[in-house]
Design a protein around this motif. Structure first.
Motif, mmCIF file in Angstrom:
data_model
loop_
_atom_site.group_PDB
_atom_site.id
_atom_site.type_symbol
_atom_site.label_atom_id
_atom_site.label_comp_id
_atom_site.label_asym_id
_atom_site.label_seq_id
_atom_site.Cartn_x
_atom_site.Cartn_y
_atom_site.Cartn_z
ATOM 1 N N GLU A 1 7.687 12.311 2.135
ATOM 2 C CA GLU A 1 8.585 13.028 3.040
ATOM 3 C C GLU A 1 9.661 13.785 2.260
ATOM 4 N N SER B 1 0.856 -1.179 0.000
ATOM 5 C CA SER B 1 0.000 0.000 0.000
ATOM 6 C C SER B 1 0.893 1.231 0.000
ATOM 7 N N CYS B 2 0.294 2.367 0.136
ATOM 8 C CA CYS B 2 1.082 3.602 0.161
ATOM 9 C C CYS B 2 2.057 3.532 1.335
ATOM 10 N N PRO B 3 3.331 3.808 1.079
ATOM 11 C CA PRO B 3 4.288 3.760 2.187
ATOM 12 C C PRO B 3 4.060 4.908 3.164
ATOM 13 N N LEU B 4 4.312 4.636 4.432
ATOM 14 C CA LEU B 4 4.216 5.699 5.420
ATOM 15 C C LEU B 4 5.258 6.757 5.098
ATOM 16 N N ASN B 5 4.895 8.002 5.265
ATOM 17 C CA ASN B 5 5.780 9.129 4.960
ATOM 18 C C ASN B 5 6.300 9.066 3.524
#
Length: 168
Positions: free
Chosen positions: A158, A151-155
Motif C-alpha cells: 500500500e 504470510s504476505c500481509p494484506l495491503n
C-alpha cells in the motif's frame, strides 16, 4: 443448483473452493486463461511433476474434497501480432463431485464442453456423513494455526510498489 465462482489460479488454494462449498455452492465455475507453461515447478524441479492449478489432478481433488461439480472454462489461444497462433491452452473440463472428469475439450482452440450435472445425485451423496467431508470439518481445531501463520500481509504494498519480483 447453487453456483460459486473461483477465478483461474484460485482453484489452487484449498480454502477458496472450500469457502464456496461451505456457502452452499454445488457447482463451482472457474474461468481461466491458463497455458501449460504457467505455474510453479514441483519441489523435485521436474516440470512433468507439477501439480499447479493448470493440472487436472488439482481440480479433481478440489471437486472431490468439497463435494462440488467443477467447470473449468479456459480461453482459446491468442493470435500473435505476426498472425501465428500463440501458446496452447490447458483444455477446459467438467469434473463431478467424486473427482471424475465427465468431459474435457479435445482441443485448446475455442470449443464447447458439455456434461450432465446431476444435482439430485450430489445432494443424496452429501447426506451420507461418511462421504461428506464438509460435515466432518472442525475449523476450530485449525484456527490457531491459521491465525499464527506468517504470510504476505494484506495491503503489504500500500505504501510502495515492489521494484521487481525479488522485492515481493
Amino acid at each position: 443448483g447453487k453456483i460459486g465462482c473461483a477465478i483461474a489460479g484460485d482453484v489452487a488454494m484449498p480454502e477458496m473452493v472450500r469457502a464456496l462449498a461451505l456457502r452452499g455452492a454445488e457447482l463451482v465455475v472457474v474461468p481461466a486463461a491458463a497455458t501449460y507453461q504457467a505455474g510453479l515447478p514441483a519441489p523435485s524441479g521436474a516440470a512433468s511433476q507439477r501439480l499447479d492449478a493448470n493440472r487436472s489432478q488439482v481440480r479433481r481433488v478440489r471437486a472431490w474434497e468439497n463435494l462440488v461439480y467443477l467447470a473449468y472454462a479456459n480461453i482459446g489461444p491468442f493470435i500473435d501480432d505476426d498472425g501465428a497462433v500463440g501458446t496452447a491452452r490447458v483444455p477446459s473440463e467438467i469434473i463431478d463431485y467424486l473427482g471424475r472428469v465427465k468431459a474435457r475439450a479435445r482441443t485448446s482452440d475455442e470449443t464447447l464442453v458439455t456434461a450432465r450435472v446431476d444435482m439430485e445425485s450430489l445432494r443424496r451423496h452429501r447426506t451420507d456423513v461418511r462421504f461428506n467431508y464438509l460435515a466432518q470439518l472442525q475449523p476450530a481445531l485449525h484456527a490457531a494455526e491459521y491465525a499464527a501463520a506468517r504470510s504476505c500481509p494484506l495491503n503489504g504494498f500500500e505504501e510502495h510498489s515492489p521494484a521487481d519480483e525479488q522485492d515481493m
